[in-house]
Enzyme design. Sequence first.
Site, mmCIF file in Angstrom:
data_model
loop_
_atom_site.group_PDB
_atom_site.id
_atom_site.type_symbol
_atom_site.label_atom_id
_atom_site.label_comp_id
_atom_site.label_asym_id
_atom_site.label_seq_id
_atom_site.Cartn_x
_atom_site.Cartn_y
_atom_site.Cartn_z
ATOM 1 N N HIS A 173 35.574 8.919 -7.388
ATOM 2 C CA HIS A 173 35.797 8.726 -5.887
ATOM 3 C C HIS A 173 34.603 9.311 -4.997
ATOM 4 O O HIS A 173 34.557 9.082 -4.041
ATOM 5 C CB HIS A 173 37.207 9.038 -5.487
ATOM 6 N N ASP A 204 39.219 3.777 -14.962
ATOM 7 C CA ASP A 204 40.462 4.177 -14.254
ATOM 8 C C ASP A 204 41.228 2.947 -13.464
ATOM 9 O O ASP A 204 40.645 2.086 -13.011
ATOM 10 C CB ASP A 204 39.864 5.313 -13.356
ATOM 11 N N HIS A 248 41.960 3.076 -10.373
ATOM 12 C CA HIS A 248 41.543 2.940 -9.126
ATOM 13 C C HIS A 248 39.873 2.670 -8.979
ATOM 14 O O HIS A 248 39.145 3.223 -10.132
ATOM 15 C CB HIS A 248 41.777 4.200 -8.247
ATOM 16 N N ASP A 302 45.338 6.149 -15.750
ATOM 17 C CA ASP A 302 46.344 5.834 -14.749
ATOM 18 C C ASP A 302 46.691 4.423 -14.765
ATOM 19 O O ASP A 302 47.515 3.932 -14.157
ATOM 20 C CB ASP A 302 46.179 6.387 -13.481
HETATM 21 N N1 Q9C Z 1 49.910 5.154 -3.400
HETATM 22 C C1 Q9C Z 1 41.990 9.159 -9.368
HETATM 23 O O1 Q9C Z 1 42.782 8.781 -9.837
HETATM 24 N N2 Q9C Z 1 46.291 8.482 -3.636
HETATM 25 N N3 Q9C Z 1 42.169 9.637 -7.752
HETATM 26 C C2 Q9C Z 1 46.717 7.222 -3.292
HETATM 27 C C3 Q9C Z 1 48.653 5.932 -3.425
HETATM 28 C C4 Q9C Z 1 45.105 8.759 -4.002
HETATM 29 C C5 Q9C Z 1 43.595 8.780 -7.247
HETATM 30 C C6 Q9C Z 1 48.299 7.129 -3.130
HETATM 31 C C7 Q9C Z 1 44.891 8.289 -5.456
HETATM 32 C C8 Q9C Z 1 43.346 8.872 -5.667
HETATM 33 C C9 Q9C Z 1 40.687 9.959 -9.798
HETATM 34 ZN ZN ZN Z 2 42.751 6.736 -10.657
#
Ligand code: Q9C
Ligand code: ZN
Length: 353
Positions: A169, A205, A207, A294
Site C-alpha cells: 500500500h 493480497d 487488498h 488475507d
Molecule cells: N475493515 C494489508 O493487507 N484496514 N493491509 C481496513 C477494513 C486496513 C491491509 C479495515 C487494511 C490494510 C497489507
Molecule cells: Zn491485505
Amino acid sequence: MLTLLNPRHAEHIGRHEMFRGRLVDSHESPARVEHVLAELRRRPLGELREPAVGDNELMSALRAVHEPRYLDFLASAWDDWVALDPANAGIDALPSVWPLPNRHGFRQDGWPQNIAARLGQFAFDSGTPLTAGSWVAARAGAACALGAARAVLGGERCAFALTRPPGHHAGPGFYGGYCFLNNAAIAAQALRDGGPARVAMLDVDYHHGNGTQTIFYERADVLTLSLHGDPRTEYPFFLGHADERGAGAGEGFNRNWPLPRGTALAPWRSALDEALQAVSDVGATALVVPLGLDTFEGDPISGFQLRSADYAGIGAALASLKLPTVFTFEGGYAVAEVGTNAVNLLEGFERAA
Ligand code: Q9C
Ligand code: ZN
C-alpha cells in the site's frame, strides 16, 4: 527456495489503529511473521538467513521508488512526534487531519511543521500506527526484498522476503494500510536494474496494491497486476478498479481484477489464470508476487473464501510461469493459520518449479 528474514521486524509493533471511530488493537502484529517462521522450521523449503545489504545501497534502492522528502519524513517522524509532547512516547502516531489534495482547495505547496499535520501529508489512513521502531523495521524489511531480488538475479529460482511491516500500500510519497516502504516495488526495481527488461508484479493480497500500482503506473517495463476485493466495498476504496489500465508509456501495463466480497476459489482462480496469461503475453522475464494470505476464509478483516488446502495449487499455478520469482510477505491476519497458508503456497510453488 531461499528465505530472507527481517531480524528487526518486531521493533515495529503497533499498539492501536483507528477503525470505525474507535481505537482498536492493531491487526498487523509481530506474531504473523513468527507463525510463518515456525511453519518454515517445521517444513523447511531451503536456506533461511538474514540479508546482507549495506546502508548506502539500501538507501539508493529506497530512493529508486520513494520520494526523498517522504523518506526524510519517515526518518524523523517518531522523534518529531515525541518532541511534540514527551507523553507521546507511550502513544502510536496516527494522523487525524488531511489536506485532501484532489478537491478541497487546500494548499499543497506549504510545509507544515507540526508533526500532527505532517502525518496527514504522508498517510492516507488512520489505521497505520507509526511507532518508535517503524523506520528501522521497515528499512530492514526493504533489505530483505532487495536481497531476494539479488539472489534471484544471481541464479536462485525463487526467494521469499519474510518481513513486516508489509509494503504494497506504500506509494512514492505516502504510507497506509500498515505499509511504509514498498518491498515488492523495491524488489521489482532491483530486478530491472539487474537485467530483466520487463518484470511482472502479480499481487494476490486481498487488498488492492495501490502503492505498487501508483509507483509503476506510467511505466511499461513493470507490468502491475492485482487480484483483490472490489474497492467499491473494500479497502483501500479509492483505487483498484478494472478501468485503471496505466497511463502514458505505461498504458496497458496495469490490470486489476476486482472481485466481490465472498469470492471462493473457482472464480478467484479464473482471475488468476487471466493474470498469468497477461504475464506471458508481455514476455516478462522475472516475477514479483506480493504475497498476502488475507484471501483466507478465516481472515478477520477480509472477505474471500479461500481454504488452507487451496494455497498449494495457487503456488503451483504461479510456478507454471517458469520465471525467477520474488515473494514479499504482505497481509494475512488469521494469525494461527497464516504460517500454514504461506508455506502451503510456497511449497506448492517449489514442488511444481
Ligand atoms: N475493515 C494489508 O493487507 N484496514 N493491509 C481496513 C477494513 C486496513 C491491509 C479495515 C487494511 C490494510 C497489507
Ligand atoms: Zn491485505
